[in-house]
Enzyme design. Sequence first.
Site, mmCIF file in Angstrom:
data_model
loop_
_atom_site.group_PDB
_atom_site.id
_atom_site.type_symbol
_atom_site.label_atom_id
_atom_site.label_comp_id
_atom_site.label_asym_id
_atom_site.label_seq_id
_atom_site.Cartn_x
_atom_site.Cartn_y
_atom_site.Cartn_z
ATOM 1 C CG ASP A 1 5.940 3.850 1.573
ATOM 2 O OD1 ASP A 1 5.905 4.577 2.577
ATOM 3 O OD2 ASP A 1 4.958 3.687 0.817
ATOM 4 C CE LYS B 1 -0.170 6.990 6.416
ATOM 5 N NZ LYS B 1 -1.357 7.730 5.974
ATOM 6 C CG PHE C 1 -1.851 1.241 1.146
ATOM 7 C CD1 PHE C 1 -3.011 1.206 0.397
ATOM 8 C CD2 PHE C 1 -1.521 2.411 1.796
ATOM 9 C CE1 PHE C 1 -3.837 2.325 0.305
ATOM 10 C CE2 PHE C 1 -2.333 3.536 1.714
ATOM 11 C CZ PHE C 1 -3.491 3.492 0.964
#
Length: 404
Positions: free
Chosen positions: A230, A259, A145
Amino acid sequence: MIDDMLRTPGAVRDAERWTAHNYHPLPVVISSAEGAWLTDVDGKRYLDCLAGYSALNFGHRHPQLIAAAHAQLDRLTLTSRAFIHDQFADFCRELAELCGKDLVLPMNTGAEAVETGIKVARKWGYQVKGVPAGQATIVVADGNFHGRTTTIVSFSTDEDARADFGPYTPGFKIVPYGDLDALAAAIDENTVAVLLEPIQGEQGVVVPPEGYLPGVRQVCTERDVLFIADEIQSGLGRTGATFACDHEGVVPDMYLLGKALGGGIVPVSAVAANADVLGVLKPGQHGSTFGGNPLACAVAVEVVRLLATGEFQRRSAELGERLRAGLEGLVGKGLVGVRVRGLWAGVDIDPALMSGREACERLMERGVLAKDTHGSTIRLAPPLVITEKEIDLAVAALAEVLAA
């Protein structure tokens, strides 16, 4: 009669009426928060065990971060990258130093960081490695994802994320996550990068086999391929280290961050790499109006300074062991599997008992908020400011749900 006085049902109905259904939220309407706790419009308090998918690593409204945001709001919020502002260099320098890299390119969302990483890797492949024009490929893992853009969903193996959004962007090879042999076999002379999550969050906090990440690093070095990590969810203290790659002593060529970098206040993402990689970009070739804006940089530099103390990494590591012990004690009592790295856990509930959604709804009734993913799996990712007592509360609530 009491139900008629509650604000939550009407607020939920209004949200359903006026928003497109891209999420399936729990029927709770939050109005305020502090630390690890949320309060809804009817005054009920909940322990936050999701932390905005790790965007709230430092808790809700961390005083140092809120003070930085307030101070910056009174001075300057946006210039665009057409000009330089007085927060920009400090943020880029301190984040580069935290990452051990030469350069930082600030963006806004995690997906923008991933898109930037893809573009930089391709450009590096053409200009440095010598890949023929238009032939660059990137190796990715199944179960990944990385975001929701059309390019990113082109290499997703989640049909909900991918279906009906084609035609899809070519140039990606998908291999099984954790399978080093398959990854090595997928690399050829046109491969410019391997793009991986060191831990797959959306898939259920899936930790790769020991030795996998060092093996990826070695293969990428030997084959002249960039290793892109990532760390948008896994990085910045979540796993008990600054980066999830740190657990095996691995240093990628490029970090993708987001984030928690925005402190739960503003969207901030970044790409960090050395000059021989990020230096392929020249003025006019990539950009973002809001990327690296003054408000974002003012908050994000304080995030970096919090991480530089090491306090939050230590908290995550130590409290994560308490979370692990509590969850592993429920295996065989309704749980069939648990994966924990720092304060990040994937919890597999016996599907014969309930779905992950049902478990989260029952946890909500007991004052704990979590998120399901893929059937009967739920994810726990509390803010790193959570206490031992609060961890015990969350585990006890899950035990009640499983026993009910």
